[in-house]
Design a protein around this motif. Structure first.
Motif, short mmCIF file in Angstrom:
data_model
loop_
_atom_site.label_atom_id
_atom_site.label_comp_id
_atom_site.label_asym_id
_atom_site.label_seq_id
_atom_site.Cartn_x
_atom_site.Cartn_y
_atom_site.Cartn_z
N THR A 66 92.20 -50.34 36.63
CA THR A 66 92.17 -50.27 35.03
C THR A 66 90.80 -50.64 34.47
N LEU A 67 90.13 -51.51 35.01
CA LEU A 67 88.65 -51.75 34.58
C LEU A 67 87.71 -50.53 34.64
N SER A 68 88.01 -49.85 35.53
CA SER A 68 86.97 -48.62 35.75
C SER A 68 87.52 -47.33 34.71
N LEU A 69 88.43 -47.79 34.03
CA LEU A 69 88.90 -46.76 32.65
C LEU A 69 88.18 -46.93 31.55
N LEU A 70 87.22 -47.92 31.46
CA LEU A 70 86.53 -48.37 30.45
C LEU A 70 85.45 -47.23 29.81
N PRO A 71 84.81 -46.63 30.92
CA PRO A 71 84.25 -45.37 30.60
C PRO A 71 84.81 -44.40 29.76
N LEU A 72 85.98 -44.06 30.42
CA LEU A 72 87.00 -43.06 29.79
C LEU A 72 87.32 -43.49 28.15
N PHE A 73 87.83 -44.78 28.12
CA PHE A 73 88.19 -45.27 26.72
C PHE A 73 87.18 -45.21 25.85
N PHE A 74 85.58 -45.50 26.17
CA PHE A 74 84.54 -45.42 25.33
C PHE A 74 84.46 -43.92 25.01
N GLU A 75 84.16 -42.85 25.92
CA GLU A 75 84.01 -41.61 25.89
C GLU A 75 84.84 -40.79 25.10
N SER A 76 86.25 -41.29 25.03
CA SER A 76 87.26 -40.59 24.26
C SER A 76 87.58 -41.15 22.74
N THR A 77 86.87 -42.28 22.51
CA THR A 77 87.00 -42.53 21.27
C THR A 77 85.94 -42.90 20.18
N ILE A 78 84.43 -42.88 20.76
CA ILE A 78 83.34 -43.25 19.97
C ILE A 78 82.33 -42.39 20.31
N THR A 79 81.58 -41.83 19.42
CA THR A 79 80.48 -40.80 19.75
C THR A 79 79.32 -41.27 18.37
N VAL A 80 78.10 -41.11 18.93
CA VAL A 80 77.11 -41.40 18.18
C VAL A 80 76.21 -40.22 18.08
N THR A 81 75.99 -39.57 17.05
CA THR A 81 75.48 -38.26 16.87
C THR A 81 73.97 -38.35 17.55
N GLU A 82 73.25 -39.19 17.12
CA GLU A 82 71.98 -39.32 17.17
C GLU A 82 71.50 -40.49 18.24
N SER A 83 72.56 -40.59 19.50
CA SER A 83 72.30 -41.19 20.52
C SER A 83 72.18 -40.16 21.83
N ALA A 84 71.13 -40.32 22.61
CA ALA A 84 71.11 -39.44 23.59
C ALA A 84 72.04 -39.90 25.05
N MET A 85 72.18 -41.17 25.12
CA MET A 85 72.68 -41.72 26.28
C MET A 85 73.27 -43.14 26.22
N GLY A 86 74.15 -43.45 27.00
CA GLY A 86 74.56 -44.99 27.04
C GLY A 86 74.71 -45.38 28.32
N VAL A 87 74.39 -46.64 28.76
CA VAL A 87 74.74 -47.20 30.11
C VAL A 87 75.56 -48.29 30.22
N ASN A 88 76.12 -48.53 31.26
CA ASN A 88 76.78 -49.86 31.51
C ASN A 88 75.85 -50.83 31.66
N TYR A 89 75.85 -52.04 31.23
CA TYR A 89 74.83 -53.38 31.47
C TYR A 89 75.63 -54.25 32.09
N GLY A 90 76.86 -54.18 32.22
CA GLY A 90 77.65 -55.43 33.04
C GLY A 90 79.01 -55.77 32.12
N LEU A 91 79.23 -57.06 32.88
CA LEU A 91 80.50 -57.44 31.96
C LEU A 91 80.18 -59.24 32.13
N ASN A 92 80.68 -59.65 30.87
CA ASN A 92 80.63 -61.10 30.93
C ASN A 92 81.91 -61.90 31.38
N LYS A 93 82.95 -61.43 30.88
CA LYS A 93 84.38 -61.95 31.35
C LYS A 93 85.32 -60.84 31.37
#
Length: 150
Positions: A66-93
């Motif tokens: 379930t947790l590993s689906l987070l990147p899919l959720f991000f990729e399928s819902t939000i895009t930033v036209t002037e952003s080249a990339m995003g990286v996972n920085y971690g989890l707080n909770k």
């Protein structure tokens, strides 16, 4: 899909639910592939017949699947036209609140908690991701995810 022109425009949404994903199905094939990839072959996930007699009445997805689906959720819902990339920085909770029976459908609500400027014209963002199972009264997972976008 929610589209933003710039990271600054997305950052201005701090404190708001920015997007909700489409529903995605959880299949036994996914669960089996996740078990192979991680070495987690606990019967509650991969032995369908034994799981039917178990506490959930059938096999359930791994919490980390379930947790590993987070990147899919991000990729399928939000895009930033002037952003080249995003990286996972971690989890707080992370909390796995309820099981995910195989055959369920999940979706995520993405709330931007904060967005702070960082080097290289980027932003570090903290997101509250609430993953719900279709028809369930409570979420299956709530995670505070940190990402950096450039």
């Amino acid at each position: 899909m929610k589209t933003f022109q710039t990271l600054k425009e997305l950052a201005a949404c701090a404190g708001q639910t920015v997007a909700t994903s489409d529903w995605i199905p959880i299949t036994q094939e996914q669960v089996n592939q996740f078990a192979e990839a991680t070495g987690d072959h606990q019967w509650i996930h991969v032995d369908v017949e034994k799981a039917k007699k178990g506490p959930f009445g059938g096999p359930i997805a791994h919490g980390f699947l379930t947790l590993s689906l987070l990147p899919l959720f991000f990729e399928s819902t939000i895009t930033v036209t002037e952003s080249a990339m995003g990286v996972n920085y971690g989890l707080n909770k992370v909390r796995f609140i309820a099981p995910v029976p195989v055959g369920s459908r999940l979706r995520a609500h993405m709330k931007l908690l904060s967005a702070e400027p960082i080097d290289n014209s980027g932003y570090q963002m903290a997101w509250e991701i609430t993953v719900e199972r279709e028809g369930a009264a409570k979420p299956v997972c709530i995670a505070e995810s940190l990402s950096r976008r450039y």
